[in-house]
Design a protein around this motif. Structure first.
Motif, mmCIF file in Angstrom:
data_model
loop_
_atom_site.group_PDB
_atom_site.id
_atom_site.type_symbol
_atom_site.label_atom_id
_atom_site.label_comp_id
_atom_site.label_asym_id
_atom_site.label_seq_id
_atom_site.Cartn_x
_atom_site.Cartn_y
_atom_site.Cartn_z
ATOM 1 N N LEU A 98 -13.957 -5.218 3.050
ATOM 2 C CA LEU A 98 -13.097 -4.425 3.946
ATOM 3 C C LEU A 98 -12.630 -5.255 5.138
ATOM 4 C CD1 LEU A 98 -15.036 -1.050 4.086
ATOM 5 C CD2 LEU A 98 -12.824 -1.471 2.976
ATOM 6 N N PHE A 106 -8.517 -2.630 7.674
ATOM 7 C CA PHE A 106 -9.459 -1.536 7.439
ATOM 8 C C PHE A 106 -10.518 -1.392 8.523
ATOM 9 C CE2 PHE A 106 -8.149 -3.248 3.266
ATOM 10 C CZ PHE A 106 -7.342 -2.188 2.878
ATOM 11 N N GLU A 141 -2.478 -2.906 -7.224
ATOM 12 C CA GLU A 141 -3.529 -3.250 -6.266
ATOM 13 C C GLU A 141 -3.113 -2.864 -4.852
ATOM 14 O OE1 GLU A 141 -5.624 -7.167 -8.241
ATOM 15 O OE2 GLU A 141 -3.602 -7.380 -7.397
ATOM 16 N N LEU A 144 -3.570 0.788 -4.373
ATOM 17 C CA LEU A 144 -4.988 1.106 -4.190
ATOM 18 C C LEU A 144 -5.430 0.792 -2.760
ATOM 19 C CD1 LEU A 144 -7.704 1.993 -5.372
ATOM 20 C CD2 LEU A 144 -8.058 -0.387 -6.079
ATOM 21 N N LEU A 145 -5.011 -0.345 -2.226
ATOM 22 C CA LEU A 145 -5.358 -0.700 -0.849
ATOM 23 C C LEU A 145 -4.743 0.283 0.145
ATOM 24 C CD1 LEU A 145 -5.018 -4.574 -1.042
ATOM 25 C CD2 LEU A 145 -7.131 -3.244 -0.873
ATOM 26 N N LEU A 148 -6.831 3.403 0.114
ATOM 27 C CA LEU A 148 -8.061 3.158 0.861
ATOM 28 C C LEU A 148 -7.788 3.228 2.359
ATOM 29 C CD1 LEU A 148 -11.049 2.337 0.946
ATOM 30 C CD2 LEU A 148 -10.307 -0.043 0.772
ATOM 31 N N GLU A 149 -6.703 2.624 2.782
ATOM 32 C CA GLU A 149 -6.333 2.645 4.197
ATOM 33 C C GLU A 149 -6.097 4.080 4.676
ATOM 34 O OE1 GLU A 149 -3.563 -0.103 7.057
ATOM 35 O OE2 GLU A 149 -2.817 0.337 5.041
ATOM 36 N N GLU A 151 -7.479 6.789 3.423
ATOM 37 C CA GLU A 151 -8.787 7.451 3.461
ATOM 38 C C GLU A 151 -9.582 7.075 4.701
ATOM 39 O OE1 GLU A 151 -10.463 9.788 1.583
ATOM 40 O OE2 GLU A 151 -8.483 10.123 0.748
ATOM 41 N N LEU A 152 -9.410 5.853 5.189
ATOM 42 C CA LEU A 152 -10.162 5.392 6.358
ATOM 43 C C LEU A 152 -9.492 5.777 7.676
ATOM 44 C CD1 LEU A 152 -11.251 1.850 5.159
ATOM 45 C CD2 LEU A 152 -12.675 3.890 5.393
ATOM 46 N N VAL A 159 -13.777 12.015 5.583
ATOM 47 C CA VAL A 159 -14.205 10.615 5.692
ATOM 48 C C VAL A 159 -15.526 10.573 6.421
ATOM 49 C CG1 VAL A 159 -13.677 8.400 6.718
ATOM 50 C CG2 VAL A 159 -11.869 9.712 5.649
#
Length: 165
Positions: A98, A106, A141, A144-145, A148-149, A151-152, A159
């Motif tokens: 991360l 992230f 990819e 997906l990143l 993730l970003e 979600e964070l 979260v």
């Protein structure tokens, strides 16, 4: 900076400059072994790790070794991620990913445990590696990143970060 001579790890504030760390280590005959340090000596550790630690020893030379043994970081919502120093193969998912090479996307690194090397012991070598080491991220990819970003992000629902990983 705290040095553990037995495990060859240093615990450092991520705002420390690479050049200052190298000077402090030299009195113990130790080094981070950063190639072309003169070009990066004024770079702080958080920035350097966020860039993927350019000039660090090649991980393909000794896959059992690792540069980052642990770190503390702050997520966008203010939660603290703490990855305790441990051998890489015993820690589960690689949450260091991360931070390492992610340019702060992230997490914000605040503290790190880095592997140092004795200057008087030769480093392992291996046959040259001729494939692309940093291939371009594919659209899948990248998606997906981005997920993730999201979600964070501080306003993401559900979260949660387990502290002390």
């Amino acid at each position: 900076m705290n040095l553990d001579r037995k495990s060859l790890l240093i615990e450092i504030d991520a705002r420390m400059k690479l050049g200052d760390i190298e000077v402090a280590l030299s009195s113990d005959n130790l080094t981070l072994a950063v190639a072309n340090l003169a070009l990066q000596r004024d770079k702080d550790v958080a920035t350097w790790l966020g860039e993927g630690a350019p000039g660090a020893p090649d991980p393909w030379l000794d896959p059992a070794d690792h540069l980052v043994a642990g770190l503390d970081a702050t997520l966008p919502d203010g939660s603290v991620l703490s990855i305790r120093p441990a051998p890489r193969r015993s820690t589960g998912p690689d949450l260091v990913a991360l931070a390492f090479g992610a340019h702060g996307r992230f997490v914000t690194i605040t503290r790190a445990w880095l592997r140092v090397h004795r200057r008087d012991i030769p480093r392992p070598t291996t046959e040259p590696f001729h494939a692309e080491r940093n291939p371009t991220i594919s659209p899948d990819e990248d998606a997906l990143l981005a997920a993730l970003e999201r979600e964070l992000a501080p306003n993401a629902i559900g979260v949660g970060v387990r502290k002390g990983i």
